[in-house]
Design an enzyme around this catalytic site. Structure first.
Site, PDB file in Angstrom:
ATOM      1  N   SER A 233       0.837  -1.189   0.000  1.00  0.00           N
ATOM      2  CA  SER A 233       0.000   0.000   0.000  1.00  0.00           C
ATOM      3  C   SER A 233       0.882   1.254   0.000  1.00  0.00           C
ATOM      4  CB  SER A 233      -0.956  -0.060   1.190  1.00  0.00           C
ATOM      5  OG  SER A 233      -2.067   0.775   0.991  1.00  0.00           O
ATOM      6  N   ASP A 451      -8.757  -4.223  -6.116  1.00  0.00           N
ATOM      7  CA  ASP A 451      -8.269  -3.487  -4.947  1.00  0.00           C
ATOM      8  C   ASP A 451      -9.036  -2.178  -4.782  1.00  0.00           C
ATOM      9  OD1 ASP A 451      -6.660  -1.945  -3.087  1.00  0.00           O
ATOM     10  OD2 ASP A 451      -5.028  -3.332  -3.500  1.00  0.00           O
ATOM     11  N   HIS A 481      -7.645  -5.690  -0.665  1.00  0.00           N
ATOM     12  CA  HIS A 481      -6.491  -4.798  -0.699  1.00  0.00           C
ATOM     13  C   HIS A 481      -5.204  -5.615  -0.653  1.00  0.00           C
ATOM     14  CE1 HIS A 481      -4.320  -1.137  -0.364  1.00  0.00           C
ATOM     15  NE2 HIS A 481      -4.078  -1.188   0.940  1.00  0.00           N
TER      16      HIS A 481
END
Length: 515
Positions: A233, A451, A481
């Site tokens: 991320s 995502d 995610h």
């Protein structure tokens, strides 16, 4: 009020919800550097004093912290001194908290650093829980993580207390009247003043660039000639910035759930509105609902809650912003979708308890009313990074496009553009991060088509900006995610082969979803 869509790995969501890379790097830098001589590459301009380069961390058993229990005897903790201001490396220092678990097998490759996103996620708290996911990597790498500057045990910043945080949940994040607009901006300004009061000089030195420089000193002190790294991320942005600053030090870098480096702060919010709407559509379709009608139903529910917050079994009110947060949280993981179905059902019957519980999971609020600091650190770091600061009037002009993208997520993210860094006491550093890394070893960049928080289009853009022959894209047709460890043998085996053997997949490889 805060950025509602977090760039962070969700390593404990289920519990909260009821090639050419070089072979090894165990030796370290050249002898004169290991003895503490200056290393100009660690700052790009300034030489480092021997007091920093000759550090030998005093590893010992990890103790419990405010954010995590003691992880067990396989884990060791230490501190690393880094410059407060990287333009003055001989000046004041701060301590970074480190954690590691030594490689269990033979043929050790080196250290593998992890950043779990946020920005602001604690590596001290996160890595032990993630170790089972990367158990195969643990055979040949020392697993290492840390609390970045401004986070947790590394000079963590607390901008407001628990009572103030709970009170802020009643501030309307999609203001409908001039009075609500004033309250919205006042809350943002109050938060900024609290950060400045608590952090002092540190507030201007918690950027992604600062942390990337910390990583290179960490690499040196750990004894690795190259940086092997797993960023998730926001950790992908950090990894890209590192590769740009130190292309010659890039070893095996994995970037999973990629933040689009070509997007400024407004474009990021638009990307996230699209990503979460896409995930919501997929969720609704999985339950047999028409996505357009289901989206409208949820948007109408949020409007009703805005007018009259829902009662909950705890006695707290479910406000619109808490309801929105409760909807966002389970979209991070496909196996959490059933909790969203249940929470929406009870909310439509007038009980906000389940959505409130989901929101509390996202906000890191425990039953005693204590909040985690990740959301605060996230804002502190990103507001130093982001130069773009839309005014209230500019955000209002953006709202129609945000609402067109998503009737559910658009209004919150559109208003957030104005409130997030309003009246921030230090200027932002860049419109978009520089991640070009000519000459670096291949970097594995992973995008997940479902995502929500970091839409998969960002992976191609990261690969392109890293440069030809550097960025290598891997796509997974999945949900949730991130990709690694989320159920794809294809993804996991590709990543493992890259990290353990240096096998670089063909750029554009696609891993299909298992049916």
């Amino acid at each position: 009020m805060g950025r509602f869509v977090r760039w962070a790995a969700v390593t404990a969501a289920a519990a909260l919800l009821v090639a050419g890379c070089s072979g090894g790097s165990s030796g370290g830098d050249e002898g004169e550097e290991r003895s503490g001589s200056a290393r100009p590459t660690a700052t790009g301009a300034k030489a480092l004093p021997a007091s920093l380069t000759s550090q030998r961390p005093d590893w010992e058993g990890c103790k419990a912290t405010a954010d995590a229990s003691a992880p067990g005897r396989d884990w060791q903790c230490a501190t690393l001194k880094v410059p407060l201001d990287w333009s003055r490396p001989g000046g004041k220092t701060i301590d970074l908290a480190l954690i590691r678990s030594l490689a269990r097998g033979g043929d050790r490759i080196g250290s593998l650093l992890f950043n779990f996103g946020g920005p602001g996620a604690s590596g001290i708290a996160g890595l032990p829980g993630y170790a089972a996911t990367v158990s195969l990597l643990r055979e040949r790498y020392d697993l290492v993580s840390w609390d970045p500057r401004g986070v947790g045990a590394s000079e963590g910043v607390r901008c407001r207390g628990d009572k103030e945080t709970q009170a802020a949940e009643a501030v309307d994040a999609t203001p409908d009247t001039p009075a609500e607009e004033r309250a919205f901006l006042k809350d943002a300004a109050d938060f900024a003043r609290g950060c400045q009061r608590d952090a002092g000089d540190l507030l201007a030195h918690v950027s992604t660039t600062d942390t990337a420089r910390d990583m290179d000193l960490m690499r040196h002190v750990l004894g690795d000639t190259e940086l092997h790294y797993f960023g998730i991320s926001y950790g992908t942005e950090l990894g890209g910035v590192y590769a740009h600053l130190f292309p010659e030090r890039v070893g095996r870098l994995v970037l999973d759930a990629v933040v689009d480096p070509s997007a400024d702060s407004v474009a990021h919010r638009e990307n996230q509105a699209r990503g979460f709407q896409r995930a919501l559509d997929n969720y609704l379709a999985s339950t047999g609902q028409d996505p357009e009608k289901g989206t409208r139903r949820i948007a109408d529910l949020l409007d009703r809650i805005d007018a009259e917050p829902l009662e909950t079994y705890s006695g707290r009110k479910l406000t619109q912003v808490l309801a929105f947060t409760g909807i966002v949280w389970p979209l991070y993981r496909e196996d959490s979708w059933p909790s969203l179905t249940s929470a929406l059902g009870t909310a439509e019957q007038g009980d906000g308890s389940e959505l409130l519980a989901l929101a509390d999971g996202y906000n890191e609020r425990d039953p005693s009313g204590r909040y985690g600091l990740l959301p605060q650190a996230q804002r502190v770091i990103s507001c130093l990074d982001d130069k773009q600061r839309p005014t209230l009037a500019e955000a209002q002009r953006l709202l129609p496009e945000f609402e067109r993208i998503s009737p559910v997520f658009g209004p919150f993210l559109g208003w957030d553009a104005a409130g997030w860094c309003h009246d921030w006491p230090v200027p932002g550093q860049y419109e978009t991060p520089e991640v070009s890394a000519p000459g670096a070893a291949p970097v594995l960049v992973i995008g997940n088509t479902g995502d929500p928080a970091t839409p998969y289009e960002g992976a191609r853009r990261m690969a392109d900006e890293l440069g030809q022959g550097v960025g290598v894209e891997l796509t997974w047709k999945g949900e949730g995610h991130g990709a690694y460890g989320n159920g794809s043998d294809c993804v996991d085996s590709t990543v493992n082969a890259y990290l353990l053997k240096g096998t670089v997949p063909k750029d554009g490889k696609v891993c299909a979803r298992r049916r």
